[in-house]
Design a protein around this motif. Structure first.
Motif, PDB file in Angstrom:
ATOM      1  N   PRO A  10       0.806  -1.236   0.000  1.00 46.12           N
ATOM      2  CA  PRO A  10       0.000   0.000   0.000  1.00 46.12           C
ATOM      3  C   PRO A  10       0.835   1.281   0.000  1.00 46.12           C
ATOM      4  CG  PRO A  10      -0.652  -1.459   1.814  1.00 46.12           C
ATOM      5  CD  PRO A  10       0.569  -2.038   1.180  1.00 46.12           C
ATOM      6  N   TYR A  11       2.104   1.165   0.330  1.00 45.46           N
ATOM      7  CA  TYR A  11       2.954   2.347   0.468  1.00 45.46           C
ATOM      8  C   TYR A  11       3.976   2.507  -0.657  1.00 45.46           C
ATOM      9  CZ  TYR A  11       0.901   1.715   5.020  1.00 45.46           C
ATOM     10  OH  TYR A  11       0.002   1.522   6.033  1.00 45.46           O
ATOM     11  N   LEU A  12       4.041   1.527  -1.544  1.00 47.32           N
ATOM     12  CA  LEU A  12       5.003   1.608  -2.645  1.00 47.32           C
ATOM     13  C   LEU A  12       4.461   2.472  -3.777  1.00 47.32           C
ATOM     14  CD1 LEU A  12       6.425  -2.005  -2.993  1.00 47.32           C
ATOM     15  CD2 LEU A  12       7.684   0.049  -2.355  1.00 47.32           C
ATOM     16  N   ALA A  13       5.292   3.369  -4.252  1.00 50.44           N
ATOM     17  CA  ALA A  13       4.959   4.183  -5.414  1.00 50.44           C
ATOM     18  C   ALA A  13       5.560   3.471  -6.624  1.00 50.44           C
ATOM     19  CB  ALA A  13       5.553   5.577  -5.275  1.00 50.44           C
ATOM     20  N   PRO A  14       4.729   2.839  -7.442  1.00 44.46           N
ATOM     21  CA  PRO A  14       5.250   2.078  -8.582  1.00 44.46           C
ATOM     22  C   PRO A  14       6.084   2.940  -9.516  1.00 44.46           C
ATOM     23  CG  PRO A  14       2.911   1.681  -8.280  1.00 44.46           C
ATOM     24  CD  PRO A  14       3.283   2.815  -7.371  1.00 44.46           C
ATOM     25  N   SER A  15       7.003   2.298 -10.156  1.00 42.58           N
ATOM     26  CA  SER A  15       7.908   2.994 -11.062  1.00 42.58           C
ATOM     27  C   SER A  15       8.258   2.061 -12.218  1.00 42.58           C
ATOM     28  CB  SER A  15       9.186   3.382 -10.312  1.00 42.58           C
ATOM     29  OG  SER A  15      10.144   3.879 -11.195  1.00 42.58           O
ATOM     30  N   ARG A  16       8.643   2.648 -13.321  1.00 43.78           N
ATOM     31  CA  ARG A  16       9.109   1.863 -14.464  1.00 43.78           C
ATOM     32  C   ARG A  16      10.643   1.846 -14.547  1.00 43.78           C
ATOM     33  NH1 ARG A  16       5.018   0.813 -18.525  1.00 43.78           N
ATOM     34  NH2 ARG A  16       3.072   1.752 -17.828  1.00 43.78           N
ATOM     35  N   GLU A  17      11.281   2.371 -13.519  1.00 36.91           N
ATOM     36  CA  GLU A  17      12.744   2.374 -13.488  1.00 36.91           C
ATOM     37  C   GLU A  17      13.242   0.931 -13.459  1.00 36.91           C
ATOM     38  OE1 GLU A  17      14.295   4.593 -10.198  1.00 36.91           O
ATOM     39  OE2 GLU A  17      12.820   6.181 -10.490  1.00 36.91           O
ATOM     40  N   PRO A  18      14.249   0.620 -14.277  1.00 39.51           N
ATOM     41  CA  PRO A  18      14.766  -0.756 -14.306  1.00 39.51           C
ATOM     42  C   PRO A  18      15.230  -1.264 -12.937  1.00 39.51           C
ATOM     43  CG  PRO A  18      15.586   0.469 -16.177  1.00 39.51           C
ATOM     44  CD  PRO A  18      14.875   1.456 -15.296  1.00 39.51           C
ATOM     45  N   ALA A  19      15.852  -0.415 -12.144  1.00 39.66           N
ATOM     46  CA  ALA A  19      16.334  -0.854 -10.832  1.00 39.66           C
ATOM     47  C   ALA A  19      15.155  -1.192  -9.915  1.00 39.66           C
ATOM     48  CB  ALA A  19      17.209   0.214 -10.192  1.00 39.66           C
ATOM     49  N   TYR A  20      14.103  -0.405  -9.958  1.00 38.73           N
ATOM     50  CA  TYR A  20      12.924  -0.687  -9.137  1.00 38.73           C
ATOM     51  C   TYR A  20      12.298  -2.015  -9.563  1.00 38.73           C
ATOM     52  CZ  TYR A  20       8.174  -0.492  -7.338  1.00 38.73           C
ATOM     53  OH  TYR A  20       6.987  -0.815  -6.720  1.00 38.73           O
ATOM     54  N   LEU A  21      12.134  -2.213 -10.857  1.00 40.71           N
ATOM     55  CA  LEU A  21      11.538  -3.455 -11.355  1.00 40.71           C
ATOM     56  C   LEU A  21      12.387  -4.666 -10.974  1.00 40.71           C
ATOM     57  CD1 LEU A  21      10.372  -2.176 -14.858  1.00 40.71           C
ATOM     58  CD2 LEU A  21       8.977  -2.520 -12.799  1.00 40.71           C
ATOM     59  N   ALA A  22      13.703  -4.521 -11.057  1.00 41.80           N
ATOM     60  CA  ALA A  22      14.603  -5.612 -10.659  1.00 41.80           C
ATOM     61  C   ALA A  22      14.474  -5.880  -9.161  1.00 41.80           C
ATOM     62  CB  ALA A  22      16.047  -5.276 -11.029  1.00 41.80           C
ATOM     63  N   ALA A  23      14.380  -4.814  -8.363  1.00 40.57           N
ATOM     64  CA  ALA A  23      14.251  -4.976  -6.911  1.00 40.57           C
ATOM     65  C   ALA A  23      12.954  -5.700  -6.559  1.00 40.57           C
ATOM     66  CB  ALA A  23      14.307  -3.611  -6.224  1.00 40.57           C
ATOM     67  N   VAL A  24      11.883  -5.377  -7.257  1.00 37.99           N
ATOM     68  CA  VAL A  24      10.608  -6.047  -6.995  1.00 37.99           C
ATOM     69  C   VAL A  24      10.705  -7.526  -7.352  1.00 37.99           C
ATOM     70  CG1 VAL A  24       8.191  -6.203  -7.726  1.00 37.99           C
ATOM     71  CG2 VAL A  24       9.196  -3.967  -7.187  1.00 37.99           C
ATOM     72  N   ARG A  25      11.318  -7.838  -8.492  1.00 45.04           N
ATOM     73  CA  ARG A  25      11.475  -9.250  -8.876  1.00 45.04           C
ATOM     74  C   ARG A  25      12.305 -10.009  -7.848  1.00 45.04           C
ATOM     75  NH1 ARG A  25      11.860  -6.950 -14.144  1.00 45.04           N
ATOM     76  NH2 ARG A  25      14.120  -6.884 -13.969  1.00 45.04           N
ATOM     77  N   LEU A  26      13.380  -9.406  -7.382  1.00 41.32           N
ATOM     78  CA  LEU A  26      14.229 -10.058  -6.385  1.00 41.32           C
ATOM     79  C   LEU A  26      13.493 -10.232  -5.061  1.00 41.32           C
ATOM     80  CD1 LEU A  26      17.576  -8.257  -7.159  1.00 41.32           C
ATOM     81  CD2 LEU A  26      17.087 -10.682  -7.499  1.00 41.32           C
ATOM     82  N   ALA A  27      12.729  -9.228  -4.664  1.00 37.23           N
ATOM     83  CA  ALA A  27      11.965  -9.327  -3.421  1.00 37.23           C
ATOM     84  C   ALA A  27      10.904 -10.423  -3.529  1.00 37.23           C
ATOM     85  CB  ALA A  27      11.316  -7.980  -3.102  1.00 37.23           C
ATOM     86  N   GLU A  28      10.211 -10.471  -4.652  1.00 38.84           N
ATOM     87  CA  GLU A  28       9.205 -11.519  -4.850  1.00 38.84           C
ATOM     88  C   GLU A  28       9.843 -12.906  -4.810  1.00 38.84           C
ATOM     89  OE1 GLU A  28       7.476 -10.261  -8.541  1.00 38.84           O
ATOM     90  OE2 GLU A  28       5.918  -9.100  -7.524  1.00 38.84           O
ATOM     91  N   ALA A  29      11.009 -13.030  -5.423  1.00 35.59           N
ATOM     92  CA  ALA A  29      11.708 -14.318  -5.422  1.00 35.59           C
ATOM     93  C   ALA A  29      12.132 -14.709  -4.004  1.00 35.59           C
ATOM     94  CB  ALA A  29      12.925 -14.263  -6.343  1.00 35.59           C
ATOM     95  N   ALA A  30      12.623 -13.732  -3.242  1.00 38.96           N
ATOM     96  CA  ALA A  30      13.058 -14.017  -1.870  1.00 38.96           C
ATOM     97  C   ALA A  30      11.885 -14.451  -1.001  1.00 38.96           C
ATOM     98  CB  ALA A  30      13.736 -12.786  -1.270  1.00 38.96           C
ATOM     99  N   VAL A  31      10.758 -13.793  -1.157  1.00 33.87           N
ATOM    100  CA  VAL A  31       9.575 -14.127  -0.359  1.00 33.87           C
ATOM    101  C   VAL A  31       9.059 -15.516  -0.724  1.00 33.87           C
ATOM    102  CG1 VAL A  31       7.153 -13.512   0.033  1.00 33.87           C
ATOM    103  CG2 VAL A  31       8.921 -11.747   0.115  1.00 33.87           C
TER     104      VAL A  31
END
Length: 86
Positions: A10-31
């Motif tokens: 609820p607090y994340l401001a979505p972005s199309r920045e490559p680093a943000y997208l990579a961070a989200v993928r890594l976080a999803e994988a870790a979870v």
């Protein structure tokens, strides 16, 4: 343990920045418990440093001003721990 991404969502401001997208993928994988090697290209973005992944996500958090702030910090800490394990 609750899913730190559900707490942060609820607090994340979505972005199309490559680093943000990579961070989200890594976080999803870790979870989900997927291994670090499965996202090697994304790890290159952060030089393999979990703290940089968490910092990128933290940079996109619209920090709440109420008691939910503690929940956000705990979710970021949990995510860091999960990234260190993978």
């Amino acid at each position: 343990m609750s899913d730190p991404l559900l707490t942060l969502a609820p607090y994340l401001a979505p972005s199309r920045e490559p680093a943000y997208l990579a961070a989200v993928r890594l976080a999803e994988a870790a979870v989900s418990g997927r291994r670090r090697a499965s996202l090697a290209a994304d790890w290159l973005t952060f030089d393999g440093q979990p703290a940089r992944v968490v910092q990128t996500l933290a940079d996109h958090v619209l920090m709440p001003t109420d008691s939910a702030r503690v929940d956000v910090y705990e979710a970021l800490g949990t995510l860091r721990d999960l990234l260190d394990l993978n």
